[in-house]
Design a protein around this motif. Structure first.
Motif, PDB file in Angstrom:
ATOM      1  N   GLN A  14       3.414   1.717  -5.865  1.00  0.00           N
ATOM      2  CA  GLN A  14       3.372   2.923  -6.704  1.00  0.00           C
ATOM      3  C   GLN A  14       1.917   3.233  -7.084  1.00  0.00           C
ATOM      4  OE1 GLN A  14       5.749   2.233 -10.090  1.00  0.00           O
ATOM      5  NE2 GLN A  14       7.675   2.707  -9.063  1.00  0.00           N
ATOM      6  N   TYR A  15       1.160   2.232  -7.382  1.00  0.00           N
ATOM      7  CA  TYR A  15      -0.240   2.437  -7.774  1.00  0.00           C
ATOM      8  C   TYR A  15      -1.045   2.973  -6.592  1.00  0.00           C
ATOM      9  CZ  TYR A  15      -4.890   1.411  -9.462  1.00  0.00           C
ATOM     10  OH  TYR A  15      -6.201   1.501  -9.830  1.00  0.00           O
ATOM     11  N   ALA A  29      -0.177   6.621  -5.779  1.00  0.00           N
ATOM     12  CA  ALA A  29      -0.619   7.567  -6.768  1.00  0.00           C
ATOM     13  C   ALA A  29      -2.060   7.860  -6.703  1.00  0.00           C
ATOM     14  CB  ALA A  29      -0.325   7.078  -8.147  1.00  0.00           C
ATOM     15  N   LYS A  54       5.178  -2.260  -7.862  1.00  0.00           N
ATOM     16  CA  LYS A  54       4.186  -1.631  -8.730  1.00  0.00           C
ATOM     17  C   LYS A  54       2.913  -1.326  -7.956  1.00  0.00           C
ATOM     18  CE  LYS A  54       5.537  -3.466 -13.192  1.00  0.00           C
ATOM     19  NZ  LYS A  54       5.131  -4.313 -14.307  1.00  0.00           N
ATOM     20  N   LEU A  55       2.552  -2.257  -7.042  1.00  0.00           N
ATOM     21  CA  LEU A  55       1.350  -2.059  -6.240  1.00  0.00           C
ATOM     22  C   LEU A  55       1.528  -0.882  -5.301  1.00  0.00           C
ATOM     23  CD1 LEU A  55      -1.467  -3.114  -5.475  1.00  0.00           C
ATOM     24  CD2 LEU A  55      -0.333  -4.539  -3.782  1.00  0.00           C
TER      25      LEU A  55
END
Length: 182
Positions: A178-179, A182, A175-176
């Motif tokens: 992906q964050y 982005a 998730k990190l």
């Protein structure tokens, strides 16, 4: 009295194992006694009859003496077996030994029985100690096994928690990424 003794000897003789054959014993003693006959037979020169004649002529045979030794062998064997039988009967007798301490005192004692009872008491005490140690060892064994099982269960829980935390950590990293992307 002699007939009673003779009867007991005859009964004993019938109950014992058979003695070796009298003639065989006589021949063995004769061979041992007259061994020079064979040496002379082998050493002398000539045919069979000349050798046999030389062996018989050179050495006189003492048949009566050999017969005496054979009878002595059987008498000694019978005496030895008879005495062994009587001593076995004496040992097997269950009566205590009577010891005269003085002219008017008689003491009954059996030291073997006293020693045997003392040994039996010591053995019982040792057996009780061994049983107590065995019960203690069994309890320690059960306690140790239960402790090992408890530690193993805690270890499995810890490994499961580590696996869950590792999976959560991977998800958070994904998730990190992906964050940050982005």
């Amino acid at each position: 009295m002699f007939s009673k003794f003779l009867k007991s000897v005859l009964i004993f003789n019938r109950s014992e194992n058979k003695a070796p054959n009298f003639i065989l014993i006589y021949l063995l003693i004769s061979l041992a006694w007259h061994n020079q006959i064979f040496i002379t037979f082998v050493v002398s020169h000539g045919g069979f009859t000349e050798r046999l004649n030389a062996a018989l002529v050179e050495h006189s045979h003492q048949y009566v003496l050999v017969l005496f030794f054979t009878l002595l062998f059987f008498i000694l064997r019978l005496s030895m077996l008879y005495l062994l039988n009587k001593t076995d009967e004496f040992i097997d007798a269950d009566e205590p030994m009577i010891v005269k301490v003085g002219s008017d005192q008689i003491v009954k004692e059996n030291k073997d029985v006293v020693r045997l009872l003392a040994l039996l008491g010591e053995t019982k005490a040792q057996l009780a100690n061994v049983k107590a140690r065995e019960v203690s060892a069994q309890a320690d064994k059960k306690k140790t096994i239960s402790n090992i099982l408890a530690v193993q269960a805690e270890l499995e829980l810890a490994l499961a928690d580590i696996a869950i935390l590792g999976k959560s950590n991977e998800e958070l990293r994904a998730k990190l990424k992906q964050y940050l992307a982005a």
